[in-house]
Write an enzyme that holds these catalytic residues in place. Structure first.
Site, PDB file in Angstrom:
ATOM      1  N   GLU A 165      81.730  76.417  30.334  1.00  0.00           N
ATOM      2  CA  GLU A 165      82.540  75.943  31.641  1.00  0.00           C
ATOM      3  C   GLU A 165      83.605  76.981  31.989  1.00  0.00           C
ATOM      4  O   GLU A 165      84.586  77.385  30.944  1.00  0.00           O
ATOM      5  CB  GLU A 165      82.990  74.465  31.678  1.00  0.00           C
ATOM      6  CG  GLU A 165      83.507  74.047  32.714  1.00  0.00           C
ATOM      7  CD  GLU A 165      84.584  72.759  32.579  1.00  0.00           C
ATOM      8  OE1 GLU A 165      84.786  72.330  31.301  1.00  0.00           O
ATOM      9  OE2 GLU A 165      84.853  72.062  33.501  1.00  0.00           O
ATOM     10  N   ARG A 170      79.436  72.415  15.203  1.00  0.00           N
ATOM     11  CA  ARG A 170      80.488  73.207  15.563  1.00  0.00           C
ATOM     12  C   ARG A 170      81.357  73.972  14.290  1.00  0.00           C
ATOM     13  O   ARG A 170      81.531  73.295  13.471  1.00  0.00           O
ATOM     14  CB  ARG A 170      81.553  72.878  16.463  1.00  0.00           C
ATOM     15  CG  ARG A 170      82.496  71.944  16.210  1.00  0.00           C
ATOM     16  CD  ARG A 170      83.791  71.851  16.881  1.00  0.00           C
ATOM     17  NE  ARG A 170      83.337  72.179  18.256  1.00  0.00           N
ATOM     18  CZ  ARG A 170      83.396  71.458  19.215  1.00  0.00           C
ATOM     19  NH1 ARG A 170      83.880  70.273  19.115  1.00  0.00           N
ATOM     20  NH2 ARG A 170      83.308  71.653  20.687  1.00  0.00           N
ATOM     21  N   LYS A 186      90.010  73.706  23.902  1.00  0.00           N
ATOM     22  CA  LYS A 186      90.542  74.245  25.273  1.00  0.00           C
ATOM     23  C   LYS A 186      91.840  73.489  25.621  1.00  0.00           C
ATOM     24  O   LYS A 186      92.874  74.401  26.256  1.00  0.00           O
ATOM     25  CB  LYS A 186      89.811  74.132  26.196  1.00  0.00           C
ATOM     26  CG  LYS A 186      88.558  75.203  25.985  1.00  0.00           C
ATOM     27  CD  LYS A 186      87.799  75.434  27.193  1.00  0.00           C
ATOM     28  CE  LYS A 186      86.188  75.585  27.218  1.00  0.00           C
ATOM     29  NZ  LYS A 186      85.564  75.544  28.601  1.00  0.00           N
TER      30      LYS A 186
END
Length: 554
Positions: free
Chosen positions: A34, A258, A268
């Site tokens: 994104e 992850r 983020k």
RNA sequence: AGUCCGAUAGUGUAAUGGUAACACUACAGAUUUUGAUUCUGUCAUUCUAGGUUCGAACCCUGGUCGGACUACCA
């Protein structure tokens, strides 16, 4: 095949699919960021995975920007993401955007409505949360759930035409309000946002939710293996449901855990906070776990790739030691970085038996690990600088460096012996008076003297002053994301120490931004973009392994 | 509480019913004009209880522990 190495679970799936002729053996992956932030080490491993798998199985990998929420997305991020992927050494087959599919996605929604599988809901966010139920507690139907198909079609078109303000209505999939998977309790698939989009401008005031865009985007691109992180595992049944109801290409999603790295954060939101609140100097601050930060710090792309390969991929939670990354950085740089001499904390040495005004040129190899690295010239003279901690007044027996009465070799030059220590009024050492052994010239040593220690130096007459930025971990705890209290409580106040008093050899005057060097016996350093002809600025990339320092601590 | 995912040296990852291994770390030694690099060696591992089997890290059942999910974010 050179399949000495065992396969990870994704490779196993792919090889089984190829063997079974699924999609005629075609492999097509994608990396779907994104554009609302800079890429970090976690993205790096996802990039290596997706692009790496495509490469390994002669497939393709798309770069697709998941830009379904115009409120947070910007072109600046699109550009940085593309630059980071290229720097990492990968090329995408197609550059695509979820926003490319807005029209098609809209038609998908219409189709669901026509099948009686979606409806317009006027409930407020609070009401919907109320109706949703809870973990272990079934939800209840919205009062708008039974609108007619015709009414839903009309309302949805009105939404598209901008007849309603933000939040007034949403489009929901009609699935099952009692489903144990909360994501299947009539999820919202479209919401109204009168917001300018970075690519579609003001064409739309209706935007699909991620869940209604992601799976179908994979399907539209005929992605064969859609690889994502574990938290999306609950979304998979929803994507499969859309694909089935719409009768479109069946992409399959596979989830991996992850990879977390110690002393780093990869949220983020938190990274943005560090930037906005000036805890760091920007997204590419060399202390940041961002790809741009690592690049500026001097980490080679090959080291990042090696790291991702080394830590592997699996489905269990993990916290990889940052030391593994640093190992990879050293291993790459050891092979490629030219050696130079720099004195970070200088103390002056005067060779009392070296004639005043005299100097000589010495030859030095640039990198013994790389025979093509060549050689360079060094100037030697009467006055030199050496590292302050390479001298000790009361040296322990295992100290192989300079001390009163002891000898060391100056790298590429002569053996010197310390005769006298000069101090100022406060007792600080200002000069070391030494003599050099005239027969001990490097490569031409006939002195017969053998010394254990070798230290680096710079010639005082030609040395160039430099700023050297030393870095420590950004956080004081291993797992700042999960530590007690706010993550900012654990920021290391000493994560950057700027040294304005270093001297480097003059060959470095030619260095360009981004060039990487080994400052002999000190570590790897790279030229920062703040560096100018007037003022050289270096970033410490990573230190050398220092078993002596470890020994001294005991 | 419901659903789902997971558990192998300190860390990460293998072994896919047949001798538990590789890398990093740590430690010891050799080499070294970088106390770097390189080389050699050492320590240390299957969450638990049952079951299936000649044989289980692997298959089955129960338990324990850890994680994810209840945004008009992605």
């Amino acid at each position: 095949m050179s399949e000495e190495k065992s396969l990870n679970f994704l490779e196993e799936i792919i090889e089984k699919d190829i063997a079974a002729g699924v999609n005629n053996g075609r492999v097509h992956t994608r990396f779907p960021p994104e554009p609302n932030g800079y890429l970090h080490i976690g993205h790096a491993s996802s990039i290596c995975l997706n692009f790496g798998l495509a490469k390994k199985y002669n497939g393709q990998c798309n770069l697709r920007f998941d830009d379904t929420n115009p409120s947070t997305e910007e072109t600046e991020y699109v550009d940085s993401i593309k630059a980071d992927i290229k720097w990492l050494g990968f090329e995408w087959s197609n550059e695509l955007y979820a926003s490319d599919y807005f029209e098609q996605l809209y038609q998908f929604a219409v189709k669901l409505i026509e099948k009686g599988l979606a409806y317009v809901d006027d409930s407020s966010a609070e009401e919907m949360a109320e109706q949703k139920g809870d973990i272990g507690k079934p939800g209840i139907d919205s009062p708008y759930r039974s609108r007619t198909i015709a009414e839903n079609l009309q309302l949805f078109q009105d939404m598209k035409e901008g007849k309603y303000p933000d939040g007034a209505k949403v489009l929901r999939a009609r699935i099952d309000m009692t489903h144990p998977n909360l994501l299947l309790r009539d999820p919202i698939i479209y919401r109204i946002k009168h917001v300018h989009h970075h690519r579609t401008g003001d064409k739309w005031c209706l935007y699909p939710m991620y869940d209604f865009a992601h799976g179908q985007s994979d399907s539209i691109e005929e992605i064969t293996h859609s690889i994502c992180t574990l938290e999306f595992i609950h979304h998979r049944p929803l994507y499969d449901w859309f694909i089935e109801q719409l009768g479109i290409f069946p992409s399959h999603q596979y989830e991996f855990a992850r990879r977390s790295v110690s002393y780093m954060i990869t949220s983020k939101r938190k990274l943005l906070q560090l930037v906005n609140e000036n805890h760091v100097t920007g997204w590419d601050d060399p202390r940041m776990p961002t790809i741009s930060g690592m690049r500026r710090r001097g980490y080679p792309a090959a080291a990042v790739r090696q790291f991702c390969e080394m830590i592997g991929v699996a489905k269990r939670e993990n916290l990889v030691d940052i030391g593994v990354l640093e190992f990879c950085v050293r291993e790459q740089l050891n092979k490629t970085a030219n050696r130079v001499m720099a004195v970070l904390d200088p103390v002056k040495v005067i060779l009392t038996n070296y004639p005043e005004g005299q100097s000589e040129v010495l030859m030095a190899d640039n990198n013994t690990e790389d025979e093509n690295a060549g050689t360079r010239e060094l100037t030697f003279g009467r006055e030199l600088y050496i590292e302050r901690d390479d001298f000790m007044e009361d040296a322990p027996k295992k100290f192989f460096r300079l001390a009163p009465g002891l000898s060391v070799r100056l790298k590429h030059a002569y053996i010197i012996t310390c005769n006298e220590v000069i101090k100022d009024a406060n007792g600080n050492i200002t000069e070391l008076h030494c003599t050099y052994n005239t027969e001990s010239k490097s490569g031409n040593d006939t002195s017969g003297v053998h010394v254990k220690g070798v230290i680096h130096w710079v010639n005082a007459a030609t040395a160039v002053p430099a700023e050297v930025r030393m870095y420590n971990r950004l956080f004081t705890v291993e797992d700042p994301a999960n530590a007690e209290g706010d993550f900012k409580d654990h920021i290391n106040a000493n994560s950057m120490e700027v040294n304005h008093g270093a001297f480097v050899e003059p060959s470095l005057l030619k260095a360009q931004t981004g060039n990487q060097f080994q400052f002999m016996r000190k570590g790897y350093f790279s030229v920062d973009r703040d560096s100018t002809a007037e003022k050289l600025v270096f970033n410490q990339t990573v230190g050398l392994k220092d078993t002596f320092a470890k020994e001294m601590k005991k």
